[in-house]
Motif scaffolding. Structure first.
Motif, PDB file in Angstrom:
ATOM      1  N   LEU A  49      -2.816  -0.934  -0.541  1.00 58.53           N
ATOM      2  CA  LEU A  49      -3.689  -0.591   0.206  1.00 58.53           C
ATOM      3  C   LEU A  49      -4.097  -1.836   1.228  1.00 58.53           C
ATOM      4  CD1 LEU A  49      -4.423   1.381  -2.446  1.00 58.53           C
ATOM      5  CD2 LEU A  49      -6.011   2.274  -0.663  1.00 58.53           C
ATOM      6  N   ASP A  50      -4.259  -1.490   2.577  1.00 61.33           N
ATOM      7  CA  ASP A  50      -4.613  -2.641   3.364  1.00 61.33           C
ATOM      8  C   ASP A  50      -6.183  -2.533   3.512  1.00 61.33           C
ATOM      9  OD1 ASP A  50      -5.534  -0.614   5.292  1.00 61.33           O
ATOM     10  OD2 ASP A  50      -3.704  -0.808   6.589  1.00 61.33           O
ATOM     11  N   ASN A  51      -6.568  -3.489   4.334  1.00 65.31           N
ATOM     12  CA  ASN A  51      -8.134  -3.598   4.210  1.00 65.31           C
ATOM     13  C   ASN A  51      -8.808  -2.489   4.892  1.00 65.31           C
ATOM     14  OD1 ASN A  51      -7.038  -4.139   6.820  1.00 65.31           O
ATOM     15  ND2 ASN A  51      -8.933  -5.693   7.057  1.00 65.31           N
ATOM     16  N   ARG A  52      -8.281  -1.372   5.460  1.00 61.86           N
ATOM     17  CA  ARG A  52      -8.709  -0.319   5.760  1.00 61.86           C
ATOM     18  C   ARG A  52      -8.756   1.063   4.795  1.00 61.86           C
ATOM     19  NH1 ARG A  52      -9.914   0.252  11.504  1.00 61.86           N
ATOM     20  NH2 ARG A  52      -9.969  -1.800  12.459  1.00 61.86           N
ATOM     21  N   GLY A  53      -8.174   0.663   3.741  1.00 68.20           N
ATOM     22  CA  GLY A  53      -7.799   1.871   2.715  1.00 68.20           C
ATOM     23  C   GLY A  53      -6.658   2.719   2.787  1.00 68.20           C
ATOM     24  N   LYS A  54      -5.761   2.156   4.092  1.00 67.50           N
ATOM     25  CA  LYS A  54      -4.507   2.949   4.249  1.00 67.50           C
ATOM     26  C   LYS A  54      -3.392   2.379   3.168  1.00 67.50           C
ATOM     27  CE  LYS A  54      -1.157   3.345   7.889  1.00 67.50           C
ATOM     28  NZ  LYS A  54      -0.542   3.117   9.164  1.00 67.50           N
ATOM     29  N   VAL A  55      -2.874   3.353   2.601  1.00 71.00           N
ATOM     30  CA  VAL A  55      -1.687   3.290   1.720  1.00 71.00           C
ATOM     31  C   VAL A  55      -0.629   2.701   2.353  1.00 71.00           C
ATOM     32  CG1 VAL A  55      -0.161   3.897   0.084  1.00 71.00           C
ATOM     33  CG2 VAL A  55      -2.504   4.845   0.091  1.00 71.00           C
ATOM     34  N   ILE A  56      -0.138   1.508   2.446  1.00 72.26           N
ATOM     35  CA  ILE A  56       1.084   0.936   3.085  1.00 72.26           C
ATOM     36  C   ILE A  56       2.419   0.950   2.145  1.00 72.26           C
ATOM     37  CG2 ILE A  56      -0.205  -0.452   4.509  1.00 72.26           C
ATOM     38  CD1 ILE A  56       0.323  -2.795   2.855  1.00 72.26           C
ATOM     39  N   ARG A  57       2.040   0.968   0.893  1.00 74.07           N
ATOM     40  CA  ARG A  57       3.626   1.044   0.131  1.00 74.07           C
ATOM     41  C   ARG A  57       2.966   1.824  -0.957  1.00 74.07           C
ATOM     42  NH1 ARG A  57       5.118  -1.273   3.717  1.00 74.07           N
ATOM     43  NH2 ARG A  57       6.618  -3.036   4.021  1.00 74.07           N
ATOM     44  N   SER A  58       4.077   2.635  -1.709  1.00 73.89           N
ATOM     45  CA  SER A  58       3.895   3.433  -2.841  1.00 73.89           C
ATOM     46  C   SER A  58       4.809   3.309  -3.897  1.00 73.89           C
ATOM     47  CB  SER A  58       3.565   5.019  -2.641  1.00 73.89           C
ATOM     48  OG  SER A  58       2.421   4.967  -1.672  1.00 73.89           O
ATOM     49  N   THR A  59       5.514   2.068  -4.038  1.00 74.50           N
ATOM     50  CA  THR A  59       6.462   1.497  -4.817  1.00 74.50           C
ATOM     51  C   THR A  59       5.968   0.711  -6.007  1.00 74.50           C
ATOM     52  OG1 THR A  59       7.146  -0.076  -3.395  1.00 74.50           O
ATOM     53  CG2 THR A  59       8.150   1.978  -2.989  1.00 74.50           C
ATOM     54  N   ASP A  60       6.711   0.643  -7.149  1.00 66.76           N
ATOM     55  CA  ASP A  60       6.246  -0.297  -8.388  1.00 66.76           C
ATOM     56  C   ASP A  60       6.970  -1.567  -8.066  1.00 66.76           C
ATOM     57  OD1 ASP A  60       8.954   0.157  -8.747  1.00 66.76           O
ATOM     58  OD2 ASP A  60       8.550   1.291 -10.651  1.00 66.76           O
ATOM     59  N   GLU A  61       7.773  -1.681  -6.910  1.00 66.66           N
ATOM     60  CA  GLU A  61       8.323  -3.114  -6.684  1.00 66.66           C
ATOM     61  C   GLU A  61       8.351  -3.269  -5.194  1.00 66.66           C
ATOM     62  OE1 GLU A  61      12.238  -5.827  -8.086  1.00 66.66           O
ATOM     63  OE2 GLU A  61      12.073  -3.881  -8.661  1.00 66.66           O
ATOM     64  N   GLY A  62       8.291  -4.181  -4.685  1.00 63.36           N
ATOM     65  CA  GLY A  62       8.333  -4.320  -3.180  1.00 63.36           C
ATOM     66  C   GLY A  62       8.115  -5.854  -2.468  1.00 63.36           C
ATOM     67  N   THR A  63       8.295  -5.717  -1.379  1.00 59.74           N
ATOM     68  CA  THR A  63       7.692  -7.132  -0.605  1.00 59.74           C
ATOM     69  C   THR A  63       7.149  -6.723   0.567  1.00 59.74           C
ATOM     70  OG1 THR A  63       9.605  -8.444  -1.583  1.00 59.74           O
ATOM     71  CG2 THR A  63       8.466  -9.274   0.671  1.00 59.74           C
ATOM     72  N   PHE A  64       6.140  -7.477   1.052  1.00 61.05           N
ATOM     73  CA  PHE A  64       5.391  -7.098   2.398  1.00 61.05           C
ATOM     74  C   PHE A  64       5.180  -8.546   3.069  1.00 61.05           C
ATOM     75  CE2 PHE A  64       1.643  -6.381   4.817  1.00 61.05           C
ATOM     76  CZ  PHE A  64       1.909  -5.226   5.503  1.00 61.05           C
ATOM     77  N   ARG A  65       5.634  -8.470   4.321  1.00 55.22           N
ATOM     78  CA  ARG A  65       5.397  -9.755   4.984  1.00 55.22           C
ATOM     79  C   ARG A  65       4.438  -9.681   6.254  1.00 55.22           C
ATOM     80  NH1 ARG A  65      10.781  -9.223   3.600  1.00 55.22           N
ATOM     81  NH2 ARG A  65      11.626 -10.849   2.254  1.00 55.22           N
TER      82      ARG A  65
END
Length: 602
Positions: free
Chosen positions: A101-117
């Protein structure tokens, strides 16, 4: 599978150190049956200059429970340079559900593995939640931007810089007084040692390259713009309102350091005899301690630097700023500024709704109408950085954010200098109302860079959501808007009552405050209240949830007894799960946690 998995119960946390480009976290959790799942977070940070980005990192392990269920929370904080490129990856084993989740509580990923840039332009928080039927873990990653690496305390001519020395340019103030004929910008240039770089106008085309306005996506390169270096004592002086947060969260070193910084400001050699200064304190009370005066000895004698004596309550931030602006009413022929320092979210201004601003939107509109520029200082990660940044830009002022008390000294030393020494850019703007982005391209003695500034033309803007979203929304219960479908929260949750230990009765001293809220409901028939009950941290979760509900119901009953329809009032208890203070080292912290908050929906 993860390699080199620790033995049962072992927890490994490896914080990012200064100069280190990568951090690796491996966490384990154990439930009652001994079943484990493993949780890995890998974070790398880098930028194009290969300079160390991290000034501080910190790990905090938090144990808590929600509805009687244990939850492991791991909190990691990074303080980074603005513009850092952040890349973090995660991998979770043995979990049935994973959410990022981001700082607004929005789910940005729902995977058990990943990368965010992403590129870090403002402070960001990410929450990684992983759980199975027996266990739950939460990893909180805070990436906090420290916007300045140094504060100006000396000067240095460009001719004294070596070929390897670089500097940074920022727009610190906007003057729209003569729009649309012209806009003026105050600009500073400084190096990492806190030197103001002088002499850049000796060869304008070498250092100041281009000025570009971006209006509604259309970029226009400005021609015929002028730049000059200004070093002067303004003939008429300035009108300065120093507005300081004296709420309970400023206790200890923060308030001691801020008062020391205020004294340094008052004794600055860059302050001139014609400058008028007022000084305002606020918690949930508002007090102009020193009306505008040029008598420095009178200020120092009257203000009484005694910490939180007679203060230490909640945070009426916006009403406090408005009170400071009122202190400058009637002053003519002087540029007006409010310098506000706060470490918390707004939670007490609404009680003054009949006489003062109670949200950031109202403050910005009032300041623009009065021609007052606001310099905002967000101190610590508890401050509402987006709202304070917007207030500064919308009022043509400047925004600081700091995380260490000592940085306040540097800021209050720097501000008087910026009033007297700067570069002044004058240009003819594109004529169009709305928000525009200004890009100033410059040569930093090594390569071309761009500094950006937002400018608002006209008063058609809306920043109400900056008070009611993000972190404050979590305190209000996350999906608080579902209590009143079709309505929006217009002000952040306001503390209206505090309670004695294990009590749910409203003391007489809070009746006047509740009466203010009652008056608002009577005058605004479409308004609705969400009433949140809270407790301190002592006691079982179930009993505290009931106590929080009892407290909220008592406040609800007050409104019903005074003729307000029950369908305009909703009650929710958070017990001890949403404290203001996560640790109650002092009795006053526990009392601040024992509270009822009201959120207003329209």
């Amino acid at each position: 599978m993860l390699a080199n998995v620790p033995s049962q119960g072992e927890k490994m946390l490896k914080p990012l150190q200064k100069g280190q480009k990568e951090a690796y976290f491996l966490l384990t959790a154990e439930d009652a049956s001994g079943k484990l799942f493993f949780y890995q977070v890998k974070t790398s940070l880098f930028d194009m200059t290969s300079e160390p980005l991290v000034s501080k990192s910190e790990n905090i392990n938090i144990s808590c429970e929600v509805n009687g269920r244990p939850i492991k929370v791991y909190y990691t904080k990074f303080i980074l340079a603005e513009g850092s490129m952040v890349n973090f990856s995660w991998k979770v084993l043995g979990a049935e559900q994973v959410k990022i989740l981001d700082n607004r509580g929005k789910v940005i990923r729902s995977t058990d593995e990943g990368t965010f840039r992403f590129t870090l332009l403002a402070s960001q928080q990410f929450v990684i939640k992983a759980e199975n039927e027996n266990n739950k873990q939460i990893r909180v990653l805070d990436f906090l931007v420290k916007s300045r690496s140094a504060y100006i305390k000396n000067i240095k001519d460009i001719s004294q810089l070596s070929a390897k020395d670089k500097f940074k340019v920022e727009v610190i103030e906007v003057n729209r007084k003569n729009y649309p004929s012209e806009i003026k910008l105050k600009v500073i240039a400084y190096d990492n040692e806190g030197n103001f770089i002088t002499g850049l106008t000796k060869s304008k085309n070498k250092y100041f390259k281009k000025l570009i306005e971006n209006v509604e996506g259309k970029k226009t390169e400005i021609s015929g713009w002028q730049v000059q270096e200004i070093s002067e004592e303004l003939g008429n002086g300035l009108a300065l309102g120093l507005c300081s947060d004296y709420s309970g969260s400023m206790s200890g070193k923060p308030i001691e350091t801020m008062e020391k910084a205020l004294k340094i400001f008052l004794n600055s050699k860059f302050k001139i005899e014609k400058d008028l200064i007022s000084m305002t304190k606020f918690d949930d009370n508002l007090k102009i301690v020193v009306p505008p005066t040029a008598d420095n000895s009178k200020i120092l004698q009257t203000y009484k630097f005694v910490g939180l004596d007679n203060f230490g309550g909640s945070t009426a931030l916006y009403a406090g700023i408005d009170e400071a602006m009122k202190s400058l009413d009637g002053i003519k022929d002087k540029e007006k500024y409010i310098i506000v320092c706060t470490d918390g979210y707004e939670n007490a201004s609404f009680q003054y709704f009949e006489t003062h601003a109670f949200n950031a939107q109202q403050v910005a509109l009032k300041a623009r109408e009065k021609g007052i520029k606001i310099i905002t200082i967000a101190f610590g990660e508890g401050a509402n950085e987006p709202a304070l940044r917007a207030l500064a830009y919308l009022t043509d002022g400047y925004f600081y954010n700091v995380y260490e008390p000592e940085d306040l000294i540097g800021i209050y030393q720097e501000i008087p200098r910026l009033f007297r020494h700067y570069y002044l850019i004058t240009y003819k703007p594109v004529q169009k109302d709305g928000l525009r982005e200004l890009n100033l391209q410059y040569f930093n003695n090594e390569e071309e860079k761009t500094t950006t500034r937002q400018i608002q033309i006209g008063n058609r803007f809306n920043i109400i959501d900056l008070d009611t979203d993000g972190g404050i929304f979590v305190r209000a219960g996350g999906n608080a808007g579902s209590l009143f479908p079709g309505k929006r929260m217009i002000v952040s949750p306001q503390t209206v009552v505090n309670f004695d230990f294990n009590k749910a009765n409203v003391e007489i001293k809070y009746r006047a405050n509740l009466q203010n809220y009652l008056n608002y409901l009577r005058k605004n028939p479409n308004a609705c209240f969400a009433i949140y009950g809270h407790t301190d941290l002592v006691g079982e979760a179930n009993s505290q949830e009931k106590l929080g509900n009892d407290r909220a119901e008592v406040v609800k009953a007050f409104f019903i007894q005074n003729g307000i329809s029950e369908n305009r009032l909703k009650v929710k208890s958070y017990g001890k799960t949403m404290p203001i203070w996560g640790v109650e080292d002092h009795a006053w912290q526990a009392r601040e946690n024992r509270r009822v908050e009201i959120a207003i929906f329209e």
